[in-house]
Design a protein around this motif. Structure first.
Motif, mmCIF file in Angstrom:
data_model
loop_
_atom_site.group_PDB
_atom_site.id
_atom_site.type_symbol
_atom_site.label_atom_id
_atom_site.label_comp_id
_atom_site.label_asym_id
_atom_site.label_seq_id
_atom_site.Cartn_x
_atom_site.Cartn_y
_atom_site.Cartn_z
ATOM 1 N N SER A 110 53.226 25.756 41.305
ATOM 2 C CA SER A 110 54.077 25.084 42.288
ATOM 3 C C SER A 110 53.264 24.313 43.327
ATOM 4 C CB SER A 110 54.973 26.098 43.001
ATOM 5 O OG SER A 110 54.199 26.967 43.804
ATOM 6 N N LEU A 128 67.781 14.206 51.261
ATOM 7 C CA LEU A 128 67.163 14.850 50.096
ATOM 8 C C LEU A 128 66.848 13.818 49.017
ATOM 9 C CD1 LEU A 128 69.371 18.062 49.883
ATOM 10 C CD2 LEU A 128 67.175 17.758 51.041
ATOM 11 N N SER A 141 53.939 23.030 47.465
ATOM 12 C CA SER A 141 54.785 23.004 48.649
ATOM 13 C C SER A 141 54.444 21.729 49.402
ATOM 14 C CB SER A 141 54.552 24.221 49.539
ATOM 15 O OG SER A 141 55.056 25.371 48.920
ATOM 16 N N VAL A 175 62.964 21.399 42.281
ATOM 17 C CA VAL A 175 62.938 22.005 43.608
ATOM 18 C C VAL A 175 63.308 23.473 43.477
ATOM 19 C CG1 VAL A 175 64.023 22.023 45.895
ATOM 20 C CG2 VAL A 175 63.429 19.846 44.801
ATOM 21 N N ARG A 176 62.463 24.313 44.027
ATOM 22 C CA ARG A 176 62.637 25.772 43.977
ATOM 23 C C ARG A 176 63.177 26.312 45.297
ATOM 24 N NH1 ARG A 176 63.413 30.533 44.098
ATOM 25 N NH2 ARG A 176 62.087 32.202 43.385
ATOM 26 N N ASP A 177 62.729 25.712 46.395
ATOM 27 C CA ASP A 177 63.113 26.180 47.722
ATOM 28 C C ASP A 177 63.046 24.991 48.674
ATOM 29 O OD1 ASP A 177 63.741 28.429 49.537
ATOM 30 O OD2 ASP A 177 61.820 27.916 50.443
ATOM 31 N N LEU A 178 63.921 25.012 49.666
ATOM 32 C CA LEU A 178 63.997 23.895 50.604
ATOM 33 C C LEU A 178 64.405 24.402 51.976
ATOM 34 C CD1 LEU A 178 64.267 20.737 51.133
ATOM 35 C CD2 LEU A 178 66.661 21.068 50.508
ATOM 36 N N GLU A 220 63.162 13.018 47.541
ATOM 37 C CA GLU A 220 62.920 13.076 46.094
ATOM 38 C C GLU A 220 62.240 11.793 45.621
ATOM 39 O OE1 GLU A 220 62.835 14.604 42.285
ATOM 40 O OE2 GLU A 220 63.685 15.671 43.995
ATOM 41 N N VAL A 252 59.407 21.610 51.191
ATOM 42 C CA VAL A 252 60.009 21.603 49.862
ATOM 43 C C VAL A 252 59.029 22.238 48.883
ATOM 44 C CG1 VAL A 252 61.057 20.177 48.068
ATOM 45 C CG2 VAL A 252 61.150 19.421 50.461
ATOM 46 N N LYS A 253 59.472 23.299 48.209
ATOM 47 C CA LYS A 253 58.655 23.932 47.177
ATOM 48 C C LYS A 253 59.155 23.436 45.828
ATOM 49 C CE LYS A 253 56.882 28.365 45.580
ATOM 50 N NZ LYS A 253 56.914 29.813 45.808
ATOM 51 N N VAL A 254 58.237 22.882 45.044
ATOM 52 C CA VAL A 254 58.569 22.310 43.744
ATOM 53 C C VAL A 254 57.826 23.101 42.672
ATOM 54 C CG1 VAL A 254 58.430 20.238 42.323
ATOM 55 C CG2 VAL A 254 58.929 20.040 44.767
ATOM 56 N N ARG A 282 58.579 11.835 46.694
ATOM 57 C CA ARG A 282 57.731 12.705 45.876
ATOM 58 C C ARG A 282 57.466 12.076 44.514
ATOM 59 N NH1 ARG A 282 61.313 16.412 47.782
ATOM 60 N NH2 ARG A 282 62.205 16.786 45.702
#
Length: 140
Positions: free
Chosen positions: A87, A26, A89, A57-60, A30, A110-112, A33
């Motif tokens: 967002s 992770l 993805s 990060v909202r979802d992973l 990061e 990864v949703k940011v 990104r």
């Protein structure tokens, strides 16, 4: 738009057996990104202070395939899979960096989310970033 970022595995990234600890992937993603955004001409500190936005990060979802080990040189491939109003993805894959026969080590979606830097409420992605991505930004 896609971007590749090299990462070397250090001792601090591994467990006692010299295998990369699962959470370190992770960290690698990061960094990739952040470098993707920097390469497109955007500094996260400036975005927070001047545009008033941060990314979180909202979802992973992550799938591990093979382990990386101490001193390996890896390549983190980052690609925008979807952009919405607030967002992004990303599809991110980490490979061994052996060019012709690179092995996939892990793959993540990864949703940011874009957030207001003060209130942490969702906020639209700045037009400057959306425009740069729509135009292809600098060649990656």
């Amino acid at each position: 738009m896609s971007f590749d970022w090299p990462i070397r595995v250090y001792y601090e990234d591994t467990d006692a057996g010299g295998v990369v600890y699962h959470a370190r992937y992770l960290h690698f993603m990061e960094r990739a990104r952040t470098e993707w955004l920097r390469h497109a001409g955007f500094d996260q500190r400036a975005l927070a202070h001047e545009a008033g936005v941060i990314f979180a990060v909202r979802d992973l979802q992550i799938d591990f395939h093979r382990p990386a080990r101490l001193d390996d040189v890896l390549r983190v491939h980052t690609e925008v899979a979807e952009q919405r109003r607030v967002s992004f993805s990303f599809d991110q894959k980490i490979f061994t960096d052996a060019a012709a026969d690179a092995e996939l080590l892990c793959h993540a979606r990864v949703k940011v989310a874009c957030l207001n830097a003060q209130s942490f409420a969702p906020q639209a992605i700045p037009e400057s970033i959306s425009s740069a991505l729509a135009a292809g930004a600098p060649p990656l």
